[in-house]
Design a protein around this motif. Structure first.
Motif, PDB file in Angstrom:
ATOM      1  N   PHE A   8      12.709  10.766  29.430  1.00 41.12           N
ATOM      2  CA  PHE A   8      14.037  11.557  29.347  1.00 41.12           C
ATOM      3  C   PHE A   8      15.114  10.279  29.274  1.00 41.12           C
ATOM      4  CE2 PHE A   8      13.427  16.042  30.800  1.00 41.12           C
ATOM      5  CZ  PHE A   8      12.044  16.138  30.969  1.00 41.12           C
ATOM      6  N   ALA A   9      15.475  10.422  28.134  1.00 38.95           N
ATOM      7  CA  ALA A   9      16.290   9.087  27.685  1.00 38.95           C
ATOM      8  C   ALA A   9      17.758   9.592  27.002  1.00 38.95           C
ATOM      9  CB  ALA A   9      15.647   8.182  26.963  1.00 38.95           C
ATOM     10  N   PRO A  10      18.684   8.903  27.136  1.00 41.99           N
ATOM     11  CA  PRO A  10      19.888   9.161  26.279  1.00 41.99           C
ATOM     12  C   PRO A  10      19.550   9.320  24.561  1.00 41.99           C
ATOM     13  CG  PRO A  10      20.367   7.149  27.498  1.00 41.99           C
ATOM     14  CD  PRO A  10      18.921   7.648  27.582  1.00 41.99           C
ATOM     15  N   GLU A  57      25.906   2.676  34.496  1.00 39.95           N
ATOM     16  CA  GLU A  57      26.518   3.156  33.242  1.00 39.95           C
ATOM     17  C   GLU A  57      25.651   3.255  31.941  1.00 39.95           C
ATOM     18  OE1 GLU A  57      30.249   0.965  32.028  1.00 39.95           O
ATOM     19  OE2 GLU A  57      30.295   0.688  34.225  1.00 39.95           O
ATOM     20  N   ALA A  58      24.554   2.154  31.714  1.00 40.67           N
ATOM     21  CA  ALA A  58      23.856   2.239  30.749  1.00 40.67           C
ATOM     22  C   ALA A  58      22.419   2.039  31.014  1.00 40.67           C
ATOM     23  CB  ALA A  58      24.493   0.989  29.657  1.00 40.67           C
ATOM     24  N   PRO A  59      21.534   2.551  29.904  1.00 42.23           N
ATOM     25  CA  PRO A  59      20.241   2.108  30.253  1.00 42.23           C
ATOM     26  C   PRO A  59      19.964   0.581  30.371  1.00 42.23           C
ATOM     27  CG  PRO A  59      20.371   2.826  28.093  1.00 42.23           C
ATOM     28  CD  PRO A  59      21.799   3.198  28.863  1.00 42.23           C
ATOM     29  N   ALA A  60      18.770   0.173  31.031  1.00 44.40           N
ATOM     30  CA  ALA A  60      18.607  -1.125  31.260  1.00 44.40           C
ATOM     31  C   ALA A  60      18.623  -1.798  29.886  1.00 44.40           C
ATOM     32  CB  ALA A  60      17.410  -1.360  32.024  1.00 44.40           C
ATOM     33  N   ALA A  61      17.925  -1.315  28.988  1.00 40.80           N
ATOM     34  CA  ALA A  61      17.785  -2.061  27.701  1.00 40.80           C
ATOM     35  C   ALA A  61      19.137  -2.444  27.127  1.00 40.80           C
ATOM     36  CB  ALA A  61      17.101  -1.189  26.727  1.00 40.80           C
ATOM     37  N   GLU A  62      20.200  -1.319  26.982  1.00 44.01           N
ATOM     38  CA  GLU A  62      21.429  -1.824  26.429  1.00 44.01           C
ATOM     39  C   GLU A  62      22.325  -2.916  27.368  1.00 44.01           C
ATOM     40  OE1 GLU A  62      24.360   1.526  25.678  1.00 44.01           O
ATOM     41  OE2 GLU A  62      22.726   2.536  24.783  1.00 44.01           O
ATOM     42  N   CYS A 116      31.263  16.506  27.945  1.00 42.80           N
ATOM     43  CA  CYS A 116      29.995  16.188  27.044  1.00 42.80           C
ATOM     44  C   CYS A 116      29.184  15.489  28.129  1.00 42.80           C
ATOM     45  CB  CYS A 116      30.350  15.540  26.024  1.00 42.80           C
ATOM     46  SG  CYS A 116      29.097  14.755  25.032  1.00 42.80           S
ATOM     47  N   PRO A 117      27.888  15.765  28.263  1.00 45.64           N
ATOM     48  CA  PRO A 117      27.228  15.095  29.543  1.00 45.64           C
ATOM     49  C   PRO A 117      26.457  13.788  29.008  1.00 45.64           C
ATOM     50  CG  PRO A 117      26.020  16.977  28.732  1.00 45.64           C
ATOM     51  CD  PRO A 117      27.404  17.035  28.275  1.00 45.64           C
ATOM     52  N   ASP A 118      26.057  13.771  28.059  1.00 50.04           N
ATOM     53  CA  ASP A 118      24.974  12.692  27.510  1.00 50.04           C
ATOM     54  C   ASP A 118      25.670  11.889  26.317  1.00 50.04           C
ATOM     55  OD1 ASP A 118      22.428  11.412  27.417  1.00 50.04           O
ATOM     56  OD2 ASP A 118      22.214  12.278  25.475  1.00 50.04           O
ATOM     57  N   VAL A 119      26.127  12.542  25.267  1.00 44.20           N
ATOM     58  CA  VAL A 119      26.169  11.809  24.137  1.00 44.20           C
ATOM     59  C   VAL A 119      27.526  11.125  24.163  1.00 44.20           C
ATOM     60  CG1 VAL A 119      26.744  12.154  21.543  1.00 44.20           C
ATOM     61  CG2 VAL A 119      24.884  13.366  22.717  1.00 44.20           C
ATOM     62  N   CYS A 120      28.644  11.988  24.402  1.00 41.61           N
ATOM     63  CA  CYS A 120      29.958  11.059  24.283  1.00 41.61           C
ATOM     64  C   CYS A 120      30.374   9.915  25.362  1.00 41.61           C
ATOM     65  CB  CYS A 120      31.147  12.270  24.669  1.00 41.61           C
ATOM     66  SG  CYS A 120      30.902  13.827  23.524  1.00 41.61           S
ATOM     67  N   PRO A 121      29.976  10.229  26.747  1.00 40.83           N
ATOM     68  CA  PRO A 121      29.975   9.141  27.532  1.00 40.83           C
ATOM     69  C   PRO A 121      29.200   7.668  27.023  1.00 40.83           C
ATOM     70  CG  PRO A 121      29.142  11.021  28.802  1.00 40.83           C
ATOM     71  CD  PRO A 121      29.480  11.479  27.275  1.00 40.83           C
ATOM     72  N   GLY A 122      27.918   8.140  26.505  1.00 38.86           N
ATOM     73  CA  GLY A 122      27.208   7.037  25.725  1.00 38.86           C
ATOM     74  C   GLY A 122      27.858   6.387  24.546  1.00 38.86           C
ATOM     75  N   VAL A 123      28.498   7.150  23.865  1.00 44.62           N
ATOM     76  CA  VAL A 123      29.237   6.578  22.671  1.00 44.62           C
ATOM     77  C   VAL A 123      30.448   5.447  23.111  1.00 44.62           C
ATOM     78  CG1 VAL A 123      30.616   7.148  20.819  1.00 44.62           C
ATOM     79  CG2 VAL A 123      28.577   8.261  20.915  1.00 44.62           C
ATOM     80  N   LEU A 124      30.902   6.164  24.064  1.00 46.39           N
ATOM     81  CA  LEU A 124      32.258   5.461  24.569  1.00 46.39           C
ATOM     82  C   LEU A 124      31.817   4.170  25.423  1.00 46.39           C
ATOM     83  CD1 LEU A 124      34.311   8.429  25.726  1.00 46.39           C
ATOM     84  CD2 LEU A 124      35.052   6.618  24.340  1.00 46.39           C
ATOM     85  N   ALA A 125      30.818   4.144  25.817  1.00 45.97           N
ATOM     86  CA  ALA A 125      30.248   3.126  26.983  1.00 45.97           C
ATOM     87  C   ALA A 125      29.792   1.968  25.748  1.00 45.97           C
ATOM     88  CB  ALA A 125      28.830   3.299  27.723  1.00 45.97           C
ATOM     89  N   ARG A 126      29.172   2.446  24.529  1.00 48.29           N
ATOM     90  CA  ARG A 126      28.784   1.459  23.668  1.00 48.29           C
ATOM     91  C   ARG A 126      29.905   0.953  22.839  1.00 48.29           C
ATOM     92  NH1 ARG A 126      25.935   5.299  20.303  1.00 48.29           N
ATOM     93  NH2 ARG A 126      25.445   3.928  18.686  1.00 48.29           N
ATOM     94  N   MET A 127      30.914   1.641  22.866  1.00 51.68           N
ATOM     95  CA  MET A 127      32.234   1.085  22.013  1.00 51.68           C
ATOM     96  C   MET A 127      32.659   0.123  22.790  1.00 51.68           C
ATOM     97  SD  MET A 127      34.013   4.084  19.977  1.00 51.68           S
ATOM     98  CE  MET A 127      34.439   4.951  21.034  1.00 51.68           C
TER      99      MET A 127
END
Lengths: 180, 220
Positions: free
Chosen positions: A125-127, A167-172, B73-84
């Motif tokens: 189960f992953a992003p 905040e992020a998975p360990a890999a990131e 948005c639970p998964d995609v949008c926070p992930g996108v913002l964290a990556r930016m």
């Protein structure tokens, strides 16, 4: 993390043993295997439930306090074929398992009734993939908080999992650190 | 004395001119190799989390990371913002020269106040934009963004099927690259760094006078 999962597995009442010279001592007498198992393989034999599932890398995505939805992630490896029936958590109004579908028109989520766990194959189960949605958080989760997820498995039974809010998975994170 | 001046006039003048030319060469723009994606993009003006209307053209001179989503948005949008955020904070200037814009296509729930609170958690410098359904439809059309409400909500939360690209816009507001969920933040960092090389820069030692912090090389 793997150690914690193993301990939790034991706590959840699933006998687990490393096959080998001493393995029989960790099992209930009445379930001692009659067939010998090759040394070095991790096996689990229970009395009624003859299965165990290993859980690793459990985490919950930290989201801004204003947001009431988030997602939880983990990896599962079932020692024998098993099925994940549901996940529950006290921190949210409802919990759903979702699968991400990518198509030309974008990403969409599909609720999953159950997830098959083939023997010895890690299921992630992953992003951006399968995830557990925590809908309607009762209060904001802070980075570093621990969330207890309760997994219901067809054979292995009920298993609690501790997931850290991060905040992020360990890999990131590792990838970002390289640059500092 | 006159002879001395005559003898040295040209060598000294040429040396000085040569040094000045060298400064220009050092500060010259370099091609990033990123193509200009002219089939999409364009200026827009929307109400924003700053409390005022914001136009893309206000950020001329800065690279912009643009994305579209919604705060529930639970998964995609926070992930996108964290990556930016992760991508820009790794830049030598920690992202001071880069603007992140998040356009919500869920104006019912994502008011400018909600957007401000939501984005401040990632980085207070991020700007959230939204607007009327018509305004949002116009902007998403420019950037070929797909979004549609899901038929069945998750719990009682309405979800969307949507595209989740991050758009890298250059200092002139032109789309230069799209990132999908497989692209690592370090790739975005690298491309922004290259875009910053495309403009005239102040050579290092002259920054003492201009006060600009020059980019002295990309940290790997």
């Amino acid at each position: 993390m793997k150690k914690i999962a193993l301990i939790l597995t034991l706590l959840a009442g699933q006998p687990i043993a490393i096959a080998g010279e001493h393995s029989v001592h960790t099992m209930p007498i009445n379930t001692m295997p009659t067939n010998s198992t090759p040394a070095g393989h991790l096996v689990a034999k229970g009395s009624s439930a003859s299965s165990a599932v290993m859980i690793s890398d459990a985490w919950v995505r930290a989201v801004p306090p204003v947001s009431r939805n988030t997602a939880a992630y983990f990896s599962l490896t079932a020692l024998e074929n098993d099925t994940l029936l549901s996940v529950s958590a006290d921190v949210a109004d409802s919990v759903e398992m979702h699968e991400m579908q990518r198509s030309a028109s974008g990403v969409s989520m599909q609720a999953l009734e159950r997830v098959n766990l083939p023997a010895m194959q890690p299921v992630h189960f992953a992003p951006g993939g399968n995830h557990v949605m925590l809908i309607g958080l009762k209060k904001p989760l802070a980075k570093g908080d621990s969330v207890v997820l309760t997994l219901k498995l067809q054979k292995a039974g009920i298993m609690p999992v501790i997931a850290k809010v991060q905040e992020a998975p360990a890999a990131e994170k590792a990838e970002a650190h390289k640059h500092h | 004395m006159l002879d001395f001046a005559k003898k040295w006039f040209w060598p000294v003048t040429l040396t000085i001119l040569f040094l000045i030319a060298g400064l220009f060469v050092a500060g010259m723009p370099r091609n990033s190799g990123l193509p200009i994606l002219s089939k999409m993009g364009g200026d827009f003006t929307l109400p924003s989390s700053t409390g005022k209307n914001v136009s893309l053209s206000q950020f001329r001179g800065k690279p912009v990371l643009l994305t579209f989503g919604f705060t529930s948005c639970p998964d995609v949008c926070p992930g996108v913002l964290a990556r930016m955020r992760s991508a820009i904070e790794t830049l030598p200037d920690h992202g001071k020269e880069t603007q992140v814009l998040f356009v919500s296509f869920d104006p019912q729930r994502d008011t400018v106040t909600v957007l401000r609170d939501y984005l401040a958690w990632f980085d207070p410098a991020f700007i959230g934009l939204t607007g009327s359904e018509k305004q949002i439809a116009d902007v998403t059309h420019l950037y070929k963004v797909v979004y549609m409400p899901d038929a069945s909500p998750a719990g009682d939360s309405l979800m969307y099927t949507h595209s989740d690209y991050i758009y890298l816009l250059d200092q002139q507001g032109r789309v230069r690259r799209l990132y999908g969920n497989d692209d690592l933040p370090s790739q975005i960092t690298q491309d922004i760094y290259l875009l910053l090389q495309e403009q005239w820069r102040t050579p290092g030692f002259l920054s003492v006078f201009t006060g600009h912090k020059p980019f002295s090389g990309h940290k790997q």
